[in-house]
Motif scaffolding. Structure first.
Motif, PDB file in Angstrom:
ATOM      1  N   GLU A 220      59.077   6.511 -26.273  1.00 49.83           N
ATOM      2  CA  GLU A 220      58.067   5.908 -26.069  1.00 49.83           C
ATOM      3  C   GLU A 220      58.028   5.418 -24.860  1.00 49.83           C
ATOM      4  OE1 GLU A 220      56.078   6.997 -29.699  1.00 49.83           O
ATOM      5  OE2 GLU A 220      55.373   6.152 -27.950  1.00 49.83           O
ATOM      6  N   CYS A 221      57.020   5.085 -23.997  1.00 55.80           N
ATOM      7  CA  CYS A 221      57.311   4.708 -22.652  1.00 55.80           C
ATOM      8  C   CYS A 221      55.534   3.782 -22.379  1.00 55.80           C
ATOM      9  CB  CYS A 221      57.401   5.637 -21.421  1.00 55.80           C
ATOM     10  SG  CYS A 221      57.288   5.067 -19.600  1.00 55.80           S
ATOM     11  N   VAL A 222      55.728   2.690 -21.955  1.00 57.51           N
ATOM     12  CA  VAL A 222      54.412   1.895 -21.571  1.00 57.51           C
ATOM     13  C   VAL A 222      54.439   1.509 -20.096  1.00 57.51           C
ATOM     14  CG1 VAL A 222      53.032   0.200 -22.083  1.00 57.51           C
ATOM     15  CG2 VAL A 222      54.213   1.311 -23.872  1.00 57.51           C
ATOM     16  N   GLN A 223      53.519   1.320 -19.312  1.00 61.14           N
ATOM     17  CA  GLN A 223      53.624   1.031 -17.926  1.00 61.14           C
ATOM     18  C   GLN A 223      52.349   0.048 -17.954  1.00 61.14           C
ATOM     19  OE1 GLN A 223      50.797   1.810 -15.703  1.00 61.14           O
ATOM     20  NE2 GLN A 223      49.984   3.502 -16.319  1.00 61.14           N
ATOM     21  N   ASP A 224      52.447  -1.284 -17.121  1.00 61.90           N
ATOM     22  CA  ASP A 224      51.489  -2.208 -17.216  1.00 61.90           C
ATOM     23  C   ASP A 224      50.716  -2.499 -15.855  1.00 61.90           C
ATOM     24  OD1 ASP A 224      53.920  -5.121 -16.465  1.00 61.90           O
ATOM     25  OD2 ASP A 224      53.447  -3.317 -15.432  1.00 61.90           O
ATOM     26  N   MET A 225      50.730  -1.415 -15.133  1.00 60.26           N
ATOM     27  CA  MET A 225      50.196  -1.354 -13.782  1.00 60.26           C
ATOM     28  C   MET A 225      48.936  -0.533 -13.588  1.00 60.26           C
ATOM     29  SD  MET A 225      51.391  -3.583 -11.840  1.00 60.26           S
ATOM     30  CE  MET A 225      50.607  -3.325 -10.205  1.00 60.26           C
ATOM     31  N   ASP A 226      48.564  -0.284 -14.815  1.00 59.33           N
ATOM     32  CA  ASP A 226      47.273   0.845 -14.900  1.00 59.33           C
ATOM     33  C   ASP A 226      47.475   1.951 -13.682  1.00 59.33           C
ATOM     34  OD1 ASP A 226      43.553   0.305 -13.774  1.00 59.33           O
ATOM     35  OD2 ASP A 226      44.500   0.958 -15.695  1.00 59.33           O
ATOM     36  N   HIS A 227      48.690   2.529 -13.953  1.00 61.13           N
ATOM     37  CA  HIS A 227      48.899   3.722 -13.035  1.00 61.13           C
ATOM     38  C   HIS A 227      48.390   5.044 -13.691  1.00 61.13           C
ATOM     39  CE1 HIS A 227      52.686   2.088 -10.948  1.00 61.13           C
ATOM     40  NE2 HIS A 227      51.385   1.766 -10.108  1.00 61.13           N
TER      41      HIS A 227
ATOM     42  N   LYS B 213      45.990   5.184 -21.258  1.00 57.53           N
ATOM     43  CA  LYS B 213      46.398   5.328 -19.996  1.00 57.53           C
ATOM     44  C   LYS B 213      47.938   4.617 -19.801  1.00 57.53           C
ATOM     45  CE  LYS B 213      44.652   4.606 -15.388  1.00 57.53           C
ATOM     46  NZ  LYS B 213      43.611   3.891 -14.222  1.00 57.53           N
ATOM     47  N   GLU B 214      48.246   3.854 -20.584  1.00 53.59           N
ATOM     48  CA  GLU B 214      49.290   2.848 -20.242  1.00 53.59           C
ATOM     49  C   GLU B 214      50.632   3.628 -21.045  1.00 53.59           C
ATOM     50  OE1 GLU B 214      46.831   1.562 -21.872  1.00 53.59           O
ATOM     51  OE2 GLU B 214      47.280   0.639 -23.853  1.00 53.59           O
TER      52      GLU B 214
END
Lengths: 113, 115
Positions: free
Chosen positions: A22-29, A71-72
């Motif tokens: 699992e991977c989560v990003q916090d920059m709305d990329h 999205k994240e």
């Protein structure tokens, strides 16, 4: 600061098991990527996603699938793990448009026994 | 399609000496160029990138790289290295004007700085 978080740093799984990374990003990329890193081979692209529910195969998609429901979050799935999938897996994200910096997570070391 | 060649898999160097890590690329279209660094047990961090303009690009930690279109090269340099620069360095390209900015990486160069 951009943060790309991979849920597990170290995993040991048995041959034939189904594995989720699992991977989560916090920059709305918009863009998210999964790479595999092996000594002497550098980083090779497995799959990438340019929008929710959208995905494209990279250079080595065989044996892998992905899911992007939000999205994240971008998940890499090994349907039936094999020993040749023992590797370091790196998740990354970036904004849309060429030349944008791609930001990487710290990696997940997967050992399949 | 693009490809990236990093000619040296390992570069040993003494502390305070200059270093150059070589990168050549092949592409039928124009590209953006990147150098990333990976410290032990960590992910990759951007050192610098070339998008357009001046062919000499300065990055973090005193590194710089020069884009040479005729030689299709993007070599990384530092005038004086420190022990803390010991890491693996990756050169990468992405297609200019492409629909996505996926990176194609070289195989990496391990910079080993010795005291």
């Amino acid at each position: 600061d951009v943060k790309v978080t991979q849920s597990s740093r170290y995993l040991v799984k048995r041959t034939g098991e189904k594995v989720f990374l699992e991977c989560v990003q916090d920059m709305d990329h918009e863009n998210m990527f999964w790479y595999r890193q092996d000594p002497g081979l550098g980083l090779r692209l497995i799959y990438f996603s340019y929008d929710v529910k959208m995905k494209e195969k990279g250079d080595i998609p065989e044996g892998y699938s992905v899911s992007r429901e939000k999205k994240e979050r971008f998940s890499l799935i090994l349907e039936s793990a094999s020993t040749n999938q023992t590797s370091m897996y790196l998740c990354a994200s970036s904004g849309q448009g060429g030349g944008n910096t791609i930001y990487f997570g710290e990696g997940s070391w997967l050992t399949v026994v | 399609a693009q490809s990236v060649t990093q000619l040296d898999s390992q570069v040993p160097v003494f502390e305070e000496a200059p270093v150059e890590l070589r990168c050549n690329y092949s592409s039928s279209v124009s590209v953006y160029l990147f150098w990333y660094v990976q410290y032990p047990n960590q992910g990759l961090q951007l050192l610098l990138k070339y998008l357009s303009g001046s062919t000499l690009v300065k990055g973090i930690n005193g590194f710089e790289a020069e884009f040479n279109k005729s030689q299709t090269s993007f070599h990384l340099r530092k005038p004086s290295v420190h022990i803390s620069d010991t890491a693996e360095y990756f050169c990468a390209v992405s297609e200019r004007g492409g629909a996505t900015n996926k990176l194609i990486f070289g195989t990496g160069t391990l910079l080993a700085v010795q005291p």
